[in-house]
Scaffold this motif. Structure first.
Motif, PDB file in Angstrom:
ATOM      1  N   LEU A  61       5.609   1.787 106.558  1.00 44.59           N
ATOM      2  CA  LEU A  61       6.008   2.788 105.571  1.00 44.59           C
ATOM      3  C   LEU A  61       7.221   3.523 106.143  1.00 44.59           C
ATOM      4  O   LEU A  61       7.113   4.576 106.761  1.00 44.59           O
ATOM      5  CB  LEU A  61       4.854   3.748 105.289  1.00 44.59           C
ATOM      6  CG  LEU A  61       4.984   4.641 104.053  1.00 44.59           C
ATOM      7  CD1 LEU A  61       5.151   3.807 102.798  1.00 44.59           C
ATOM      8  CD2 LEU A  61       3.774   5.547 103.916  1.00 44.59           C
ATOM      9  N   TYR A  63      11.289   5.156 106.397  1.00 49.54           N
ATOM     10  CA  TYR A  63      12.194   6.040 105.671  1.00 49.54           C
ATOM     11  C   TYR A  63      12.902   5.248 104.567  1.00 49.54           C
ATOM     12  O   TYR A  63      13.206   4.060 104.729  1.00 49.54           O
ATOM     13  CB  TYR A  63      13.297   6.576 106.593  1.00 49.54           C
ATOM     14  CG  TYR A  63      12.873   7.555 107.647  1.00 49.54           C
ATOM     15  CD1 TYR A  63      12.262   8.755 107.320  1.00 49.54           C
ATOM     16  CD2 TYR A  63      13.154   7.297 108.996  1.00 49.54           C
ATOM     17  CE1 TYR A  63      11.921   9.675 108.294  1.00 49.54           C
ATOM     18  CE2 TYR A  63      12.811   8.208 109.990  1.00 49.54           C
ATOM     19  CZ  TYR A  63      12.189   9.402 109.631  1.00 49.54           C
ATOM     20  OH  TYR A  63      11.856  10.305 110.598  1.00 49.54           O
ATOM     21  N   SER A  64      13.226   5.931 103.495  1.00 52.33           N
ATOM     22  CA  SER A  64      14.176   5.351 102.542  1.00 52.33           C
ATOM     23  C   SER A  64      15.547   5.966 102.848  1.00 52.33           C
ATOM     24  O   SER A  64      15.681   6.776 103.766  1.00 52.33           O
ATOM     25  CB  SER A  64      13.762   5.658 101.100  1.00 52.33           C
ATOM     26  OG  SER A  64      14.048   7.015 100.782  1.00 52.33           O
ATOM     27  N   ARG A  65      16.555   5.580 102.074  1.00 51.39           N
ATOM     28  CA  ARG A  65      17.847   6.232 102.206  1.00 51.39           C
ATOM     29  C   ARG A  65      17.715   7.696 101.803  1.00 51.39           C
ATOM     30  O   ARG A  65      16.878   8.064 100.967  1.00 51.39           O
ATOM     31  CB  ARG A  65      18.876   5.535 101.319  1.00 51.39           C
ATOM     32  CG  ARG A  65      19.281   4.170 101.847  1.00 51.39           C
ATOM     33  CD  ARG A  65      20.230   3.450 100.902  1.00 51.39           C
ATOM     34  NE  ARG A  65      21.477   4.174 100.700  1.00 51.39           N
ATOM     35  CZ  ARG A  65      22.520   3.655 100.075  1.00 51.39           C
ATOM     36  NH1 ARG A  65      22.463   2.432  99.590  1.00 51.39           N
ATOM     37  NH2 ARG A  65      23.623   4.368  99.917  1.00 51.39           N
ATOM     38  N   SER A  69      16.295   5.196  97.216  1.00 47.60           N
ATOM     39  CA  SER A  69      16.608   3.768  97.242  1.00 47.60           C
ATOM     40  C   SER A  69      17.611   3.422  96.141  1.00 47.60           C
ATOM     41  O   SER A  69      17.573   3.989  95.045  1.00 47.60           O
ATOM     42  CB  SER A  69      15.336   2.935  97.073  1.00 47.60           C
ATOM     43  OG  SER A  69      14.938   2.891  95.718  1.00 47.60           O
ATOM     44  N   TYR A  72      16.020   2.043  92.896  1.00 52.99           N
ATOM     45  CA  TYR A  72      15.439   3.076  92.045  1.00 52.99           C
ATOM     46  C   TYR A  72      16.526   3.863  91.323  1.00 52.99           C
ATOM     47  O   TYR A  72      16.449   4.107  90.120  1.00 52.99           O
ATOM     48  CB  TYR A  72      14.557   4.014  92.888  1.00 52.99           C
ATOM     49  CG  TYR A  72      13.929   5.142  92.091  1.00 52.99           C
ATOM     50  CD1 TYR A  72      13.415   4.923  90.814  1.00 52.99           C
ATOM     51  CD2 TYR A  72      13.845   6.430  92.616  1.00 52.99           C
ATOM     52  CE1 TYR A  72      12.836   5.958  90.083  1.00 52.99           C
ATOM     53  CE2 TYR A  72      13.260   7.465  91.893  1.00 52.99           C
ATOM     54  CZ  TYR A  72      12.765   7.220  90.629  1.00 52.99           C
ATOM     55  OH  TYR A  72      12.208   8.247  89.904  1.00 52.99           O
ATOM     56  N   SER A 268      14.483  11.881 104.024  1.00 48.25           N
ATOM     57  CA  SER A 268      14.402  11.023 102.841  1.00 48.25           C
ATOM     58  C   SER A 268      13.275  11.475 101.929  1.00 48.25           C
ATOM     59  O   SER A 268      12.335  12.132 102.373  1.00 48.25           O
ATOM     60  CB  SER A 268      14.171   9.566 103.248  1.00 48.25           C
ATOM     61  OG  SER A 268      12.833   9.369 103.677  1.00 48.25           O
ATOM     62  N   THR A 271       8.535   7.429 100.330  1.00 51.20           N
ATOM     63  CA  THR A 271       8.744   6.022  99.990  1.00 51.20           C
ATOM     64  C   THR A 271       7.761   5.514  98.939  1.00 51.20           C
ATOM     65  O   THR A 271       8.159   4.927  97.932  1.00 51.20           O
ATOM     66  CB  THR A 271       8.653   5.162 101.267  1.00 51.20           C
ATOM     67  OG1 THR A 271       9.689   5.576 102.167  1.00 51.20           O
ATOM     68  CG2 THR A 271       8.832   3.691 100.957  1.00 51.20           C
ATOM     69  N   GLN A 274       8.417   6.857  95.531  1.00 50.37           N
ATOM     70  CA  GLN A 274       9.562   6.216  94.865  1.00 50.37           C
ATOM     71  C   GLN A 274       9.159   4.874  94.266  1.00 50.37           C
ATOM     72  O   GLN A 274       9.608   4.511  93.173  1.00 50.37           O
ATOM     73  CB  GLN A 274      10.707   6.007  95.859  1.00 50.37           C
ATOM     74  CG  GLN A 274      11.482   7.255  96.194  1.00 50.37           C
ATOM     75  CD  GLN A 274      12.662   6.944  97.087  1.00 50.37           C
ATOM     76  OE1 GLN A 274      13.737   6.580  96.617  1.00 50.37           O
ATOM     77  NE2 GLN A 274      12.466   7.094  98.385  1.00 50.37           N
TER      78      GLN A 274
END
Length: 396
Positions: A61, A63-65, A69, A72, A268, A271, A274
Motif C-alpha cells: 500500500l 504512496y500515490s503521487r 494518481s 484517477y 499524498s 491510496t 483513491q
C-alpha cells in the motif's frame, strides 16, 4: 503550565458535533435518537466502489503521487466534461476530502489577516479553516425571508477592501440548500473580475439539484479561468464520507502549482480511497436518479411537516439535503441540548445542529437550527413530531 496557542483557543467548536456527549448519554439512558444534525447520507455507497477495494490485490500500500494518481485525475476530468466543465488532469489536485482542498486554496491565495467574503449562513467549518489559516471571514448576510438568495452585489462591493482576496460560495449550499442561478454566478463573476479577486465555489453537492433546476459551475463561466477555484469531494455524491477524497480544480496554473506544494508537504492522498473513488466514477446515472428522487420526497415530507408547527419558519432547499429552520425559541443551542438531556416522546428524541455556528456574525441565527434530511421518510415524520411536541413544553 505551557500555554495553548491563541489560534487554538480561537478555533470554533463544530455546531454539528459539539452535542455528541449529550447524545451519547441519552443513548446510555435508553433513548432512541433521530440524528438530523449531520450530513451523513444513509444511501448505500455504490457497490462498484466497495468491490474495487475488497477485490484489490495490492501487495504494497504505497504512496500515490502528491497530486493524486494520473489515472484517477484523468477520469475526474472526463466526468467533468460530461458536466460542461472542460479541464485536464493537470488542472486537478486530489486532496484528503474537500476540507483539505479548501485549506490548500486558502493557503495558496491568502496571507495572514487577508479577507474572504462569504454569504452566511455557511458551512460551519469555513470558520475553522479561516482560523487555522490566519485569515478573516467578512460575512454578507443572506436571509431566510428570501430563501437565502444571493445578497445584492452592492452588498459585496461595500465589503471589498485592499485585504479582500476572494469570495467563497457553496453551491448548492450547506446549510441552506440554496442553488445559485446562472444569473447569480454571472454577477459574482463580474465582481471578481472587476476587483481582481478569486471566486471559490464549494460544489460538493453538484449532483443534488431539484425541481428541474440544474447546477451551473463557476468552471463553466467563460472568462473566469484565472479567477475560478472549484472545490469538490466524493463524500456526498457517492455516499463515501469516510473515503476522505476531494479535489481542488483551477485553470489558474499559479494556483495549482502553489497548491501542489501544500500537497507535497502532506505527501499524498490515501491510496485505497483513491481506488474506491476512481471506481465510483463508473456509477450509472440511474443511481443518481434514484437518490435525487428519494431526497426530493424526503424534502417534500420534511417541509410539509415543519410547516404544520406554529411559529416555525423554514427556507425551501433547491439542492443538497439541508434546510435552515427558524424556531419560536430564543436560543437553539439550549433547545438542542434540552432535547437530548430532558425530553423524549415515547423514549425517542432528536439531535439537531444549532445554526448560530453557521454564521460568523455574533448574535445571528440564535433561534435557528439546521436539519439534514438524511433519514428515511418515516423517521423524518417522527422526528418533526418530536420537535413539535417538545416546543409545546420547552421553556426558554
Amino acid at each position: 503550565m505551557p500555554k495553548i496557542s491563541n489560534k487554538g483557543q480561537l478555533m470554533p467548536q463544530s455546531p454539528i458535533r459539539k452535542l455528541v456527549p449529550y447524545a451519547e448519554q441519552a443513548v446510555k439512558n435508553g433513548k432512541q435518537i433521530y440524528y438530523l444534525n449531520i450530513g451523513q447520507p444513509d444511501i448505500k455507497t455504490p457497490e462498484i466502489a466497495l468491490k474495487a477495494v475488497k477485490e484489490n490485490t495490492l501487495e504494497v500500500l504505497a504512496y500515490s503521487r502528491s497530486e493524486g494518481s494520473e489515472t484517477y485525475r484523468n477520469k475526474i476530468a472526463a466526468y467533468y466534461s460530461k458536466k460542461d466543465i472542460n479541464v485536464t488532469h493537470n488542472d486537478i489536485i486530489v486532496t484528503t476530502g474537500g476540507s483539505e482542498a479548501l485549506l490548500f486554496a486558502f493557503g495558496s491565495i491568502m496571507d495572514t489577516d487577508d479577507e474572504i467574503i462569504i454569504p452566511e449562513p455557511f458551512y460551519a467549518n469555513y470558520n475553522g479553516f479561516s482560523t487555522a489559516s490566519g485569515i478573516n471571514i467578512v460575512p454578507v448576510i443572506s436571509k431566510i425571508e428570501n430563501n437565502f438568495a444571493l445578497p445584492p452585489i452592492e452588498e459585496f462591493e461595500k465589503l471589498i477592501t485592499p485585504k479582500t482576496k476572494a469570495i467563497l460560495i457553496c453551491n448548492p449550499g450547506n446549510p441552506t440548500g440554496y442553488l445559485y442561478s446562472v444569473d447569480e454566478i454571472k454577477k459574482l463573476a463580474a465582481i471578481v473580475k472587476k476587483h481582481d479577486l478569486f471566486l471559490i465555489a464549494d460544489e460538493v453537492y453538484r449532483e443534488f439539484a431539484y425541481d428541474g433546476h440544474t447546477h451551473y459551475s463557476i468552471m463553466q463561466e467563460a472568462g473566469l479561468e484565472e479567477h475560478a477555484i472549484m472545490i469538490d469531494s466524493v463524500s456526498k455524491r457517492y455516499s463515501m464520507c469516510g473515503a476522505r477524497i476531494g479535489c481542488i480544480v483551477s485553470k489558474n496554473k499559479a494556483v495549482i502549482q502553489t497548491a501542489l506544494k501544500f500537497a507535497q508537504a502532506r505527501l499524498s492522498p490515501p491510496t485505497f480511497a483513491q481506488i474506491a473513488s476512481e471506481a465510483a466514477l463508473e456509477t450509472p446515472q440511474s443511481y443518481f436518479d434514484d437518490v435525487i428522487k428519494e431526497y426530493v420526497e424526503r424534502r417534500n415530507i420534511l417541509m410539509a411537516e415543519l410547516k404544520k408547527i406554529d411559529g416555525v419558519k423554514v427556507a425551501e432547499p433547491k439542492g443538497a439535503f439541508y434546510c435552515i429552520v427558524e424556531l419560536p425559541v430564543k436560543n437553539s443551542d439550549d433547545f438542542a441540548q434540552w432535547l437530548l438531556e430532558h425530553f423524549d416522546l415515547n423514549g425517542e428524541t432528536v439531535m439537531v445542529a444549532p445554526a448560530a455556528g453557521f454564521y460568523s456574525t455574533p448574535g445571528v441565527g440564535l433561534n435557528q437550527i439546521r436539519i439534514a434530511y438524511v433519514l428515511k421518510k418515516e423517521s423524518l415524520i417522527k422526528a418533526v413530531n418530536i420537535i413539535k411536541q417538545a416546543l409545546k413544553v420547552y421553556k426558554d
